[in-house]
Design a protein around this motif. Structure first.
Motif, PDB file in Angstrom:
ATOM      1  N   VAL A  28       0.869  -1.173   0.000  1.00 53.54           N
ATOM      2  CA  VAL A  28       0.000   0.000   0.000  1.00 53.54           C
ATOM      3  C   VAL A  28       0.905   1.221   0.000  1.00 53.54           C
ATOM      4  N   VAL A  29       0.696   2.096  -0.965  1.00 52.31           N
ATOM      5  CA  VAL A  29       1.567   3.244  -1.183  1.00 52.31           C
ATOM      6  C   VAL A  29       0.750   4.524  -1.022  1.00 52.31           C
ATOM      7  N   ALA A  30       1.372   5.561  -0.486  1.00 54.49           N
ATOM      8  CA  ALA A  30       0.743   6.880  -0.415  1.00 54.49           C
ATOM      9  C   ALA A  30       1.599   7.883  -1.184  1.00 54.49           C
ATOM     10  N   THR A  31       0.937   8.798  -1.888  1.00 56.23           N
ATOM     11  CA  THR A  31       1.641   9.825  -2.641  1.00 56.23           C
ATOM     12  C   THR A  31       0.963  11.170  -2.441  1.00 56.23           C
ATOM     13  N   ASP A  32       1.772  12.228  -2.468  1.00 61.46           N
ATOM     14  CA  ASP A  32       1.209  13.571  -2.381  1.00 61.46           C
ATOM     15  C   ASP A  32       0.754  14.084  -3.745  1.00 61.46           C
ATOM     16  N   GLY A  33       0.914  13.264  -4.760  1.00 64.68           N
ATOM     17  CA  GLY A  33       0.517  13.654  -6.112  1.00 64.68           C
ATOM     18  C   GLY A  33       1.563  14.452  -6.857  1.00 64.68           C
ATOM     19  N   ARG A  34       2.698  14.721  -6.196  1.00 65.54           N
ATOM     20  CA  ARG A  34       3.761  15.521  -6.827  1.00 65.54           C
ATOM     21  C   ARG A  34       5.078  14.735  -6.898  1.00 65.54           C
ATOM     22  N   GLY A  35       4.969  13.421  -6.775  1.00 65.35           N
ATOM     23  CA  GLY A  35       6.151  12.584  -6.925  1.00 65.35           C
ATOM     24  C   GLY A  35       6.659  11.953  -5.654  1.00 65.35           C
ATOM     25  N   SER A  36       6.293  12.497  -4.500  1.00 64.30           N
ATOM     26  CA  SER A  36       6.731  11.919  -3.233  1.00 64.30           C
ATOM     27  C   SER A  36       5.868  10.706  -2.896  1.00 64.30           C
ATOM     28  N   THR A  37       6.504   9.594  -2.525  1.00 68.97           N
ATOM     29  CA  THR A  37       5.766   8.376  -2.184  1.00 68.97           C
ATOM     30  C   THR A  37       6.291   7.778  -0.884  1.00 68.97           C
ATOM     31  N   GLU A  38       5.417   7.023  -0.232  1.00 67.23           N
ATOM     32  CA  GLU A  38       5.772   6.294   0.986  1.00 67.23           C
ATOM     33  C   GLU A  38       5.073   4.947   0.961  1.00 67.23           C
ATOM     34  N   VAL A  39       5.798   3.883   1.275  1.00 63.76           N
ATOM     35  CA  VAL A  39       5.178   2.573   1.443  1.00 63.76           C
ATOM     36  C   VAL A  39       4.514   2.558   2.816  1.00 63.76           C
ATOM     37  N   ILE A  40       3.195   2.485   2.804  1.00 63.31           N
ATOM     38  CA  ILE A  40       2.416   2.542   4.038  1.00 63.31           C
ATOM     39  C   ILE A  40       2.357   1.186   4.723  1.00 63.31           C
ATOM     40  N   ALA A  41       2.254   0.118   3.916  1.00 60.35           N
ATOM     41  CA  ALA A  41       2.129  -1.219   4.488  1.00 60.35           C
ATOM     42  C   ALA A  41       2.592  -2.259   3.483  1.00 60.35           C
ATOM     43  N   GLU A  42       3.134  -3.343   4.001  1.00 61.69           N
ATOM     44  CA  GLU A  42       3.452  -4.533   3.223  1.00 61.69           C
ATOM     45  C   GLU A  42       2.413  -5.596   3.597  1.00 61.69           C
ATOM     46  N   VAL A  43       1.686  -6.072   2.590  1.00 64.05           N
ATOM     47  CA  VAL A  43       0.584  -7.003   2.828  1.00 64.05           C
ATOM     48  C   VAL A  43       0.833  -8.264   1.995  1.00 64.05           C
ATOM     49  N   PRO A  44       1.442  -9.298   2.582  1.00 59.30           N
ATOM     50  CA  PRO A  44       1.775 -10.497   1.814  1.00 59.30           C
ATOM     51  C   PRO A  44       0.569 -11.170   1.164  1.00 59.30           C
TER      52      PRO A  44
END
Length: 296
Positions: free
Chosen positions: A35-51
């Motif tokens: 699950v990934v989150a983005t600010d819509g301007r290129g910045s991303t963060e992996v929020i969760a790893e879900v096997p």
């Protein structure tokens, strides 16, 4: 009117279930199990790893995230520290993989179900809709749905469910106890295919409604999974706007600072054997006139 589509993210496997939350778009990537989150301007963060393969996303009233884990038939909850734990076990309630989900203001989650082994080539079978209460209690609240997929809740407590293989949007009234009543067709796109052959159904469907989102006028944007477009639809089924995407589009969500950015989950196809080994999925964005409304 010609609208310009921009690429927000690329290099993913198969993006689904986008949700705008606190200035960022959250989205599930099926085959990287993230699950990934983005600010819509290129910045991303992996929020969760879900096997178990993430899909539907939502949020409890206290802000904790709920995540559908498809392959082990669970809903997970993510705490403030980013740790995942089981919120509910759906294995006794679903006949296929759970998929999309909408969470109401009380923290009740409504979850769709494939109903059959779509990727394995099984015959098409209609499925159920499941409600998961904030304490994890699991209840079947509707049956005989043609692949219940994207969902939104309109103001006044109306639940809309996209039935992909029935080619329609179905509405329910949500009761105070979370029960569903007054089932009705909100929009019908041509005739519902009377077949259990998926390929035959796909050829017959005028619209394959997948992910949906609502705007402030009570219309909904529908990702047409079969015809490379999103359409804006009013109650009754009138298509009042259409945005061609030039590629497959499987989910959509209004967000951005003013709620007028329509985010689109795009990929060349939806078949797992085609998507899993490659990284061709994109998150696209386009500006529209009417801002976000309803839930999520």
């Amino acid at each position: 009117m010609v609208r310009k589509l921009s690429v927000v993210l690329d290099g993913y496997s198969y993006l689904e279930c986008p949700r705008w939350r606190d200035g960022r778009l959250w989205v599930s990537d099926f085959y990287t199990n993230q699950v990934v989150a983005t600010d819509g301007r290129g910045s991303t963060e992996v929020i969760a790893e879900v096997p178990g393969q993430p899909s539907g996303l939502g949020f409890l009233p206290d802000g904790r995230a709920l995540i559908v884990s498809m392959r082990d038939h669970r809903i997970l909850v993510r705490d403030d520290a980013g740790q995942l734990s089981e919120h509910a076990d759906l294995s006794g309630a679903v006949s296929g993989m759970p998929n999309d989900m909408v969470v109401d203001e009380s923290g009740r989650a409504f979850v769709g179900d494939f109903g059959f082994d779509l990727m394995g080539g099984a015959p098409l079978r209609y499925a159920t809709l499941t409600r998961v209460d904030p304490d994890g209690t699991v209840t079947t609240v509707a049956e005989d749905l043609g692949f219940p997929n994207g969902m939104v809740i309109l103001p006044g407590g109306v639940l809309l469910v996209a039935e992909t293989f029935a080619g329609r949007i179905t509405a329910f009234d949500i009761g105070e106890d979370g029960g569903l009543s007054n089932r009705r067709v909100w929009a019908q796109f041509g005739e519902t295919p009377q077949t259990d052959d998926v390929g035959d159904a796909v050829e017959r469907l005028q619209v394959g409604p997948d992910g949906i989102c609502a705007d402030a006028e009570g219309a909904i944007w529908v990702a047409d999974a079969l015809h490379a477009r999103v359409i804006r639809v009013r109650e009754g089924g009138e298509i009042v706007d259409e945005i061609p995407t030039g590629t497959g589009v499987f989910a959509c969500m209004l967000g951005g600072e003013d709620g007028r950015t329509l985010f689109l989950c795009a990929a060349p196809s939806f078949a797992e054997h085609e998507r899993r080994p490659v990284r061709e999925a994109q998150l696209l964005a386009v500006e529209v006139d009417v801002p976000h409304g309803g839930l999520p």
